[in-house]
Design a protein around this motif. Structure first.
Motif, short mmCIF file in Angstrom:
data_model
loop_
_atom_site.label_atom_id
_atom_site.label_comp_id
_atom_site.label_asym_id
_atom_site.label_seq_id
_atom_site.Cartn_x
_atom_site.Cartn_y
_atom_site.Cartn_z
N GLU A 83 0.97 -1.06 0.08
CA GLU A 83 0.01 0.18 0.07
C GLU A 83 0.84 1.06 -0.09
OE1 GLU A 83 -3.42 -0.63 -0.26
OE2 GLU A 83 -2.83 -2.79 -0.01
N HIS A 84 0.48 2.32 -0.78
CA HIS A 84 0.87 3.60 -0.52
C HIS A 84 0.01 4.54 -0.08
CE1 HIS A 84 2.47 7.33 -3.02
NE2 HIS A 84 2.60 7.49 -1.90
N VAL A 85 0.37 4.54 1.18
CA VAL A 85 -0.68 5.51 2.11
C VAL A 85 -0.35 7.00 2.12
CG1 VAL A 85 -1.96 5.68 4.11
CG2 VAL A 85 -0.97 3.30 3.46
N TYR A 86 -1.18 7.88 1.60
CA TYR A 86 -0.78 9.19 1.66
C TYR A 86 -1.99 10.17 1.80
CZ TYR A 86 -3.19 9.32 -2.97
OH TYR A 86 -4.10 9.19 -3.82
N SER A 87 -1.80 11.49 2.11
CA SER A 87 -2.90 12.52 2.26
C SER A 87 -2.26 13.81 1.57
CB SER A 87 -3.19 12.68 3.81
OG SER A 87 -4.01 13.86 3.72
N ALA A 88 -2.91 14.18 0.57
CA ALA A 88 -2.47 15.43 -0.41
C ALA A 88 -3.56 16.41 -0.02
CB ALA A 88 -2.26 14.82 -1.68
N VAL A 89 -3.06 17.53 0.36
CA VAL A 89 -4.00 18.65 0.48
C VAL A 89 -3.63 20.06 -0.23
CG1 VAL A 89 -5.03 20.07 2.00
CG2 VAL A 89 -4.87 17.90 2.63
N ASP A 90 -4.41 20.73 -1.15
CA ASP A 90 -4.16 21.99 -1.57
C ASP A 90 -4.45 23.04 -0.75
OD1 ASP A 90 -3.02 20.75 -3.91
OD2 ASP A 90 -4.87 20.68 -4.97
N VAL A 91 -3.59 24.14 -0.58
CA VAL A 91 -4.01 25.13 0.28
C VAL A 91 -3.68 26.26 -0.59
CG1 VAL A 91 -3.51 26.30 2.43
CG2 VAL A 91 -3.14 23.94 2.33
N SER A 92 -4.68 27.41 -0.82
CA SER A 92 -4.62 28.51 -1.46
C SER A 92 -3.61 29.67 -0.65
CB SER A 92 -5.93 29.17 -1.91
OG SER A 92 -6.69 29.51 -0.80
N TRP A 254 7.27 13.73 4.05
CA TRP A 254 6.50 15.14 4.06
C TRP A 254 7.02 15.78 2.77
CZ3 TRP A 254 7.18 20.59 5.31
CH2 TRP A 254 6.00 21.04 5.18
N ILE A 255 6.20 16.37 2.02
CA ILE A 255 6.57 17.20 0.83
C ILE A 255 5.48 18.50 0.77
CG2 ILE A 255 6.43 17.27 -1.73
CD1 ILE A 255 6.64 14.40 -1.93
N LYS A 256 6.05 19.51 0.99
CA LYS A 256 5.36 20.80 0.59
C LYS A 256 6.00 21.49 -0.66
CE LYS A 256 4.04 25.11 2.72
NZ LYS A 256 4.41 26.11 1.62
N ASP A 257 5.03 21.59 -1.51
CA ASP A 257 5.52 22.11 -3.01
C ASP A 257 4.42 23.06 -3.53
OD1 ASP A 257 6.88 22.43 -4.89
OD2 ASP A 257 7.11 20.59 -5.78
N TYR A 258 4.64 23.85 -4.54
CA TYR A 258 3.77 24.72 -5.10
C TYR A 258 3.08 24.03 -6.69
CZ TYR A 258 1.65 29.07 -6.99
OH TYR A 258 0.56 29.93 -7.33
N ASP A 259 1.84 24.02 -6.75
CA ASP A 259 1.21 23.36 -8.08
C ASP A 259 0.99 24.59 -9.22
OD1 ASP A 259 0.02 22.27 -9.98
OD2 ASP A 259 -1.25 21.10 -8.92
N SER A 260 1.72 24.85 -9.89
CA SER A 260 1.47 25.92 -10.77
C SER A 260 0.23 26.01 -11.42
CB SER A 260 2.48 26.49 -11.75
OG SER A 260 2.71 25.32 -12.44
N ASN A 261 -0.37 24.89 -11.65
CA ASN A 261 -1.51 24.74 -12.47
C ASN A 261 -2.94 25.04 -12.02
OD1 ASN A 261 -0.38 23.36 -14.80
ND2 ASN A 261 -0.27 21.35 -13.54
N VAL A 262 -2.84 24.98 -10.48
CA VAL A 262 -3.89 25.28 -9.73
C VAL A 262 -3.59 26.55 -8.88
CG1 VAL A 262 -5.11 23.27 -9.90
CG2 VAL A 262 -3.52 23.74 -7.85
N LEU A 263 -2.45 27.13 -8.95
CA LEU A 263 -1.94 28.07 -7.90
C LEU A 263 -2.26 27.81 -6.58
CD1 LEU A 263 -3.20 31.19 -10.41
CD2 LEU A 263 -1.00 30.20 -10.33
N LYS A 264 -1.86 26.63 -6.21
CA LYS A 264 -1.88 26.52 -4.70
C LYS A 264 -0.78 25.80 -4.23
CE LYS A 264 -6.94 26.20 -4.70
NZ LYS A 264 -7.94 25.36 -4.27
N ASP A 265 -0.46 25.89 -2.72
CA ASP A 265 0.52 25.01 -2.04
C ASP A 265 -0.05 23.79 -2.12
OD1 ASP A 265 3.00 26.54 -1.82
OD2 ASP A 265 1.66 27.83 -0.67
N ARG A 266 0.92 22.82 -2.02
CA ARG A 266 0.21 21.35 -1.63
C ARG A 266 1.12 20.50 -0.64
NH1 ARG A 266 -0.85 17.89 -6.89
NH2 ARG A 266 -2.66 19.23 -6.58
#
Length: 305
Positions: A83-92, A254-266
């Motif tokens: 299993e690849h257990v994850y939680s991904a959240v976009d934050v504006s 833990w990864i914190k990055d920026y998704d330019s497609n939706v203009l949000k931190d992730r």
């Protein structure tokens, strides 16, 4: 802490501490964890198992006679990471600047608790995959007799008297309460991770109620009967903030990055996990060994009274 000063290692340390505190059933089984995916091939990791040796004996009058030496070789059991257990959240940007005042409480805690819930489900699914035993009778008015028989069966397999667990469904737990079968939970010797669970002691077992089981389900086991193997994914090179860490029986990235497609931190918390029942070596009086599964699964509605 200002968002610009969020430090990946600190966030991850907090997250792993949260996992430690929230684990319930998963805290009762063996956990093999690392902050990398080494030690195996493909999706298989090799979990070390305790060595078993029989002591030798000779007469005191045999002075001068050469002793017999044994060789210790480390045993491993292959456990598949499934299993690849994850939680991904976009934050504006608006949320980060105007709504989120505490990153840990508002972002980290919900994500980590979601991962814990899924790991708890994985452990229960593994326990429920055991074949059902039909040889242990159950009487709701005398449930202690079932626990006595299960204890004898596990002890005869060589399990120590300490560290025996019984995970039960809510229906069985209610019957144990009605029968006044449980001793005070404060005497259970439970870990801090189980402090909020319904627990008690009965016939040498620490009894843990878990609503993921069927109402009439009981799993008797020792700690080494199941292994939850956990590996942290490698931190990707392209992420802005990333860290991988193992501690307190858990490993996570833990990864914190920026998704330019939706203009949000992730924010992404993730781990690789696999859980399986284990066979352990049973040492007989004559020094021979055999592999046994130190766990018993019972459905009280299908066994004889």
């Amino acid at each position: 802490m200002p968002h610009s000063l969020v430090i990946p290692e600190q966030v991850l340390s907090t997250a792993i501490a949260l996992v430690r505190d929230d684990l319930a059933l998963a805290a009762t089984v063996n956990r093999d964890y690392e902050d990398n995916f080494g030690g195996g091939k493909g999706t298989v990791v090799n979990v070390r198992t305790p060595n078993t040796l029989k002591a030798r004996r000779r007469k005191l009058t045999a002075d001068g006679t050469a002793i017999t030496t044994d060789t210790i070789s480390e045993s491993t059991v292959p456990v598949t990471i499934t299993e690849h257990v994850y939680s991904a959240v976009d934050v504006s940007d608006v949320q980060m600047r105007m709504e989120i005042t505490d990153f840990t409480k508002q972002i980290t805690v919900p994500q980590v608790r979601g991962i814990v819930e899924d790991l708890e489900n994985l452990v229960v699914e593994t326990m429920q995959a055991l074949p059902e035993s039909l040889t242990i009778p159950y009487d709701a008015t005398k449930p202690h007799l079932t626990f006595t028989k299960a204890r004898k069966m596990l002890r005869d397999l060589g399990l120590p008297a300490e560290g025996l667990w019984a995970a039960v469904g809510t229906g069985v737990y209610a019957e144990l309460v009605d029968a006044n079968a449980l001793t005070d939970a404060s005497q259970s010797g439970s870990t801090e991770a189980l402090r909020n669970a319904n627990i008690g002691r009965l016939r040498g077992f620490t009894v843990v109620e878990n609503n993921r089981f069927e109402d009439d389900e009981i799993v008797f086991y020792g700690r080494d009967a199941f292994t939850l193997a956990i590996r942290a994914p490698y931190p990707p090179d392209g992420a802005a903030f990333t860290a991988s860490q193992s501690d307190n029986g858990f490993a996570m990235t833990w990864i914190k990055d920026y998704d330019s497609n939706v203009l949000k931190d992730r924010s992404i918390f993730q781990t690789y996990a696999g859980c399986q029942s284990m066979q352990v070596k049973r040492l007989a009086k004559d020094g021979t060994t055999s592999l046994v599964t130190p766990a018993i699964r019972v459905r009280t509605s299908t066994v004889p009274a």
